[in-house]
Design a protein around this motif. Structure first.
Motif, short mmCIF file in Angstrom:
data_model
loop_
_atom_site.label_atom_id
_atom_site.label_comp_id
_atom_site.label_asym_id
_atom_site.label_seq_id
_atom_site.Cartn_x
_atom_site.Cartn_y
_atom_site.Cartn_z
N LEU A 223 0.84 -1.19 0.00
CA LEU A 223 0.00 0.00 0.00
C LEU A 223 0.88 1.25 0.00
O LEU A 223 2.02 1.23 0.47
CB LEU A 223 -0.91 0.02 1.24
N SER A 224 0.32 2.33 -0.53
CA SER A 224 1.04 3.60 -0.61
C SER A 224 0.18 4.68 0.04
O SER A 224 -0.97 4.88 -0.37
CB SER A 224 1.31 3.96 -2.07
N ALA A 225 0.72 5.37 1.03
CA ALA A 225 -0.04 6.43 1.71
C ALA A 225 -0.40 7.55 0.75
O ALA A 225 -1.49 8.15 0.86
CB ALA A 225 0.76 6.97 2.89
N SER A 226 0.47 7.84 -0.21
CA SER A 226 0.19 8.93 -1.14
C SER A 226 -0.85 8.54 -2.18
O SER A 226 -1.52 9.41 -2.75
CB SER A 226 1.49 9.35 -1.85
N GLN A 227 -1.01 7.25 -2.42
CA GLN A 227 -1.96 6.78 -3.43
C GLN A 227 -3.26 6.23 -2.83
O GLN A 227 -4.35 6.43 -3.38
CB GLN A 227 -1.33 5.68 -4.29
N ASP A 228 -3.15 5.54 -1.71
CA ASP A 228 -4.26 4.74 -1.21
C ASP A 228 -4.97 5.31 0.01
O ASP A 228 -5.90 4.69 0.54
CB ASP A 228 -3.77 3.32 -0.90
N GLY A 229 -4.54 6.48 0.46
CA GLY A 229 -5.19 7.08 1.61
C GLY A 229 -4.58 6.63 2.93
O GLY A 229 -3.48 6.09 2.98
N THR A 230 -5.31 6.85 4.00
CA THR A 230 -4.80 6.56 5.35
C THR A 230 -4.60 5.06 5.54
O THR A 230 -5.53 4.27 5.37
CB THR A 230 -5.77 7.08 6.41
N ILE A 231 -3.39 4.69 5.93
CA ILE A 231 -3.07 3.29 6.21
C ILE A 231 -3.00 3.13 7.73
O ILE A 231 -2.29 3.88 8.40
CB ILE A 231 -1.71 2.91 5.58
N PRO A 232 -3.73 2.19 8.30
CA PRO A 232 -3.71 2.02 9.75
C PRO A 232 -2.29 1.80 10.29
O PRO A 232 -1.49 1.11 9.67
CB PRO A 232 -4.58 0.76 9.97
N ALA A 233 -1.99 2.41 11.41
CA ALA A 233 -0.67 2.31 12.03
C ALA A 233 -0.41 0.89 12.53
O ALA A 233 -1.34 0.11 12.73
CB ALA A 233 -0.57 3.31 13.18
N PRO A 234 0.87 0.56 12.78
CA PRO A 234 1.19 -0.80 13.22
C PRO A 234 0.45 -1.25 14.48
O PRO A 234 0.15 -2.44 14.62
CB PRO A 234 2.71 -0.73 13.48
N ASP A 235 0.15 -0.33 15.38
CA ASP A 235 -0.53 -0.72 16.62
C ASP A 235 -2.05 -0.54 16.54
O ASP A 235 -2.76 -0.72 17.52
CB ASP A 235 0.01 0.08 17.80
N ASP A 236 -2.56 -0.21 15.35
CA ASP A 236 -3.99 -0.01 15.15
C ASP A 236 -4.65 -1.36 14.86
O ASP A 236 -4.15 -2.13 14.03
CB ASP A 236 -4.22 0.95 13.99
N LYS A 237 -5.77 -1.64 15.50
CA LYS A 237 -6.45 -2.93 15.28
C LYS A 237 -6.95 -3.07 13.84
O LYS A 237 -7.20 -4.19 13.36
CB LYS A 237 -7.61 -3.09 16.26
N GLU A 238 -7.11 -1.94 13.14
CA GLU A 238 -7.56 -1.98 11.75
C GLU A 238 -6.44 -2.38 10.79
O GLU A 238 -6.68 -2.59 9.60
CB GLU A 238 -8.10 -0.60 11.33
N ARG A 239 -5.21 -2.46 11.29
CA ARG A 239 -4.05 -2.77 10.44
C ARG A 239 -4.22 -4.10 9.72
O ARG A 239 -3.75 -4.27 8.59
CB ARG A 239 -2.80 -2.82 11.31
N HIS A 240 -4.87 -5.05 10.37
CA HIS A 240 -4.97 -6.40 9.82
C HIS A 240 -6.41 -6.76 9.45
O HIS A 240 -6.82 -7.92 9.53
CB HIS A 240 -4.40 -7.41 10.82
N ILE A 241 -7.18 -5.74 9.04
CA ILE A 241 -8.58 -5.94 8.66
C ILE A 241 -8.80 -5.31 7.29
O ILE A 241 -8.24 -4.25 6.97
CB ILE A 241 -9.52 -5.30 9.70
N ASP A 242 -9.62 -5.94 6.49
CA ASP A 242 -10.02 -5.38 5.20
C ASP A 242 -10.53 -3.95 5.38
O ASP A 242 -11.29 -3.66 6.31
CB ASP A 242 -11.13 -6.27 4.61
N GLY A 243 -10.09 -3.04 4.52
CA GLY A 243 -10.53 -1.65 4.63
C GLY A 243 -10.28 -0.90 3.33
O GLY A 243 -9.72 -1.44 2.37
N PRO A 244 -10.68 0.37 3.28
CA PRO A 244 -10.59 1.16 2.04
C PRO A 244 -9.19 1.23 1.44
O PRO A 244 -9.02 1.14 0.23
CB PRO A 244 -11.06 2.55 2.49
N ALA A 245 -8.16 1.42 2.27
CA ALA A 245 -6.80 1.53 1.74
C ALA A 245 -6.37 0.22 1.09
O ALA A 245 -5.70 0.22 0.04
CB ALA A 245 -5.83 1.91 2.85
N TYR A 246 -6.73 -0.91 1.70
CA TYR A 246 -6.37 -2.20 1.12
C TYR A 246 -7.07 -2.40 -0.22
O TYR A 246 -6.47 -2.90 -1.19
CB TYR A 246 -6.73 -3.34 2.08
N ARG A 247 -8.33 -2.01 -0.31
CA ARG A 247 -9.08 -2.20 -1.56
C ARG A 247 -8.54 -1.31 -2.67
O ARG A 247 -8.36 -1.78 -3.81
CB ARG A 247 -10.57 -1.94 -1.30
#
Length: 348
Positions: free
Chosen positions: A63-87
């Motif tokens: 993923l790219s922060a400049s291309q894909d939007g906000t990427i969950p931080a390493p300690d964020d529970k959303e880091r390992h869940i399907d979400g907009p940045a991953y899609r």
């Protein structure tokens, strides 16, 4: 006997790495892209690649922060869940790597948008180099990114013993069924023939049946890493190769796709966690005495998800012979059968 390959030492090590040695897994996403005749796209990575060198892989990447939007931080529970940045990252990487744009027309027509080759190839290069934002470009050509059609199909977290780690969201995407002919399906579906990125990361891009890819891997003619082999193994029993010389009918293709969706709605091992939510972090169980292959368990979700209710596949294991080239002789088996065989061989 020579030294053990690095991959074997890393996957099969019983010694946990120190906290200083463990790297945070990088967020990435990949797509199992299914063609209008239910074949699957694989890309052949270049020999010099830092990850999966010379292997055949699904389109995808970091993923790219400049291309894909906000990427969950390493300690964020959303880091390992399907979400907009991953899609968004999955669809962007698919376009960069194969030239196939998973975006629909914004005028209300439900078709995938058709982009002239010259425009498409220029955009691929500029998006890859960071000169052009993918989402902005899609809007400028009258398109809407089709992230809603991505179907989550497992997540993979690299074990902590490996130096380069990823938390990879896998998706399934069905290209539209519009023709029953292999010869004209590309033009009628308005899906470009997949092409490599010019050797930047890949040297070839090709749709073929799951059975074809698995057969090539069985003959060690291509390299498939465990996630790619495992996922195609699961789909192969559903996407059966059409035995007749005539192409499969639209109804047959629809029936196969319906069966895939029904399969994904289950859990595959009776433990209640559906395929969309399964997390696999391969762990070495043993090295088989009979053939020297490593047995990788898939039930654990990985270091970052320890203590949560996330789980992988309790039922299956992957057998693999790690070589200096990469994984060889990969096979998916029932865990109970493999353990039974090992117990019996120990008695002999």
């Amino acid at each position: 006997m020579g030294p053990k390959p690095d991959l074997e030492k890393q996957y099969m090590s019983s010694k946990p790495p120190s906290k200083k040695q463990i790297t945070d897994p990088r967020p990435s996403a990949s797509i199992l892209l299914i063609s209008p005749i239910n074949e699957i796209l694989l890309l052949h990575r270049v020999q010099t690649s830092r990850s999966f060198a010379a292997a055949h892989v699904f389109p995808g990447g970091n993923l790219s922060a400049s291309q894909d939007g906000t990427i969950p931080a390493p300690d964020d529970k959303e880091r390992h869940i399907d979400g907009p940045a991953y899609r968004l990252g999955a669809i962007r990487e698919c376009f960069e790597e194969s030239g196939i744009l998973l975006a629909k027309r914004s005028d209300g027509n439900n078709d995938l948008i058709n982009v002239p080759e010259e425009v498409r190839e220029k955009a691929r290069k500029e998006i890859h180099s960071g000169k052009l934002r993918f989402e902005d470009w899609v809007k400028s050509i009258g398109g809407i990114i089709d992230s809603d059609s991505l179907i989550p199909f497992t997540r993979w977290i690299t074990p902590p013993n490996l130096p380069r780690r990823f938390t990879t969201q896998m998706y399934l995407y069905f290209l539209p069924l519009t023709s029953i002919s292999k010869t004209n399906i590309t033009s009628q579906a308005m899906v470009p023939v997949p092409t490599s990125d010019g050797g930047v990361e890949h040297t070839a891009a090709l749709f073929a049946s799951c059975q074809h890819w698995l057969n090539l891997a069985a003959k060690n003619e291509i390299i498939l890493f465990p996630p790619q082999y495992y996922l195609m193994h699961l789909l192969n029993s559903i996407f059966t190769t059409h035995a007749s010389s005539t192409p499969a009918s639209i109804q047959e293709l629809k029936t196969q796709r319906k069966a895939v969706l029904e399969f994904l709605d289950g859990d595959g091992d009776g433990m209640g966690i559906k395929w969309a939510d399964k997390v696999m972090s391969p762990v070495g169980l043993m090295i088989r005495k009979s053939d020297g292959r490593s047995v990788l368990a898939l039930d654990k979700p990985g270091l970052e998800l320890e203590g949560t209710d996330r789980r992988g596949d309790e039922k299956r294991v992957v057998l693999v012979k790690f070589s200096t080239e990469g994984p060889r002789n990969v096979e998916v088996r029932l865990r109970s059968e493999v353990l039974y065989e090992e117990r019996n061989s120990a008695k002999l």
